[in-house]
Design a protein around this motif. Sequence first.
Motif, PDB file in Angstrom:
ATOM      1  N   GLU A 183     153.936  86.133  22.435  1.00  0.00           N
ATOM      2  CA  GLU A 183     154.023  86.585  21.039  1.00  0.00           C
ATOM      3  C   GLU A 183     154.594  85.475  20.156  1.00  0.00           C
ATOM      4  N   ASP A 184     155.671  84.841  20.607  1.00  0.00           N
ATOM      5  CA  ASP A 184     156.277  83.746  19.834  1.00  0.00           C
ATOM      6  C   ASP A 184     155.288  82.608  19.603  1.00  0.00           C
ATOM      7  N   GLU A 185     154.421  82.367  20.581  1.00  0.00           N
ATOM      8  CA  GLU A 185     153.426  81.294  20.481  1.00  0.00           C
ATOM      9  C   GLU A 185     152.205  81.707  19.667  1.00  0.00           C
ATOM     10  N   SER A 192     155.840  88.891  33.207  1.00  0.00           N
ATOM     11  CA  SER A 192     157.213  89.305  32.879  1.00  0.00           C
ATOM     12  C   SER A 192     157.349  89.630  31.392  1.00  0.00           C
ATOM     13  N   ALA A 193     158.328  90.464  31.084  1.00  0.00           N
ATOM     14  CA  ALA A 193     158.616  90.795  29.689  1.00  0.00           C
ATOM     15  C   ALA A 193     158.950  89.525  28.910  1.00  0.00           C
ATOM     16  N   ARG A 194     159.650  88.626  29.552  1.00  0.00           N
ATOM     17  CA  ARG A 194     159.993  87.353  28.901  1.00  0.00           C
ATOM     18  C   ARG A 194     158.729  86.577  28.534  1.00  0.00           C
ATOM     19  N   SER A 195     157.755  86.542  29.445  1.00  0.00           N
ATOM     20  CA  SER A 195     156.495  85.851  29.156  1.00  0.00           C
ATOM     21  C   SER A 195     155.735  86.538  28.027  1.00  0.00           C
ATOM     22  N   VAL A 218     149.010  75.584  26.041  1.00  0.00           N
ATOM     23  CA  VAL A 218     149.091  76.706  25.107  1.00  0.00           C
ATOM     24  C   VAL A 218     148.342  76.381  23.817  1.00  0.00           C
ATOM     25  N   ARG A 219     148.428  75.149  23.354  1.00  0.00           N
ATOM     26  CA  ARG A 219     147.750  74.744  22.122  1.00  0.00           C
ATOM     27  C   ARG A 219     146.260  75.047  22.198  1.00  0.00           C
TER      28      ARG A 219
END
Length: 121
Positions: A21-23, A13-16, A59-60
Motif C-alpha cells: 500500500e505504501d508503495e 504478511s500484514a507488514r507486506s 517494485v518500480r
Amino acid sequence: MKISEASGVSGVSARSLRHYEDEGLIVPGRFSNGFRDYCQSTIDRVLVIRSLLESGLPVRLIREVLAGFTDGSDVGTDVVCAEFLHEVQSHRDRLAARIAVLSDQKAALDVYLREARRTDL
C-alpha cells in the motif's frame, strides 16, 4: 476482509500488505473505523505482486505495469504489455550478465582452492 484475514488468504504478511500500500501497488478500501478492507480483487492483485517480486522484478517496474492495467481504460494496454515485456527482458539480461560475472568469479575461486590444496600436501 480485514488485514489479518487478507494476510491469511494471500499468504502475504500484514507488514507486506502495508508495504504494498505504501508503495502504491494496492489501494485497499476502508471500513468506517478506518481499518483496511481487502476485497477479492485486491487479494488477486497481491498474489500477482508477490509472484512478480519473487521473480526478482523491482517494485518500480511492478508499479508501472500495474498502473497501466488499472488506469480505467483499455487504450494502450498492448503498448503497456510490450513495454513491460521489454523491461522484463532487460532486467533478465542484466541478471544474466551478473550471473556470468559471478560464475567467472566462482570458477577462479575453484582454481585457487584446487591449487591451494595441492600445495598443502
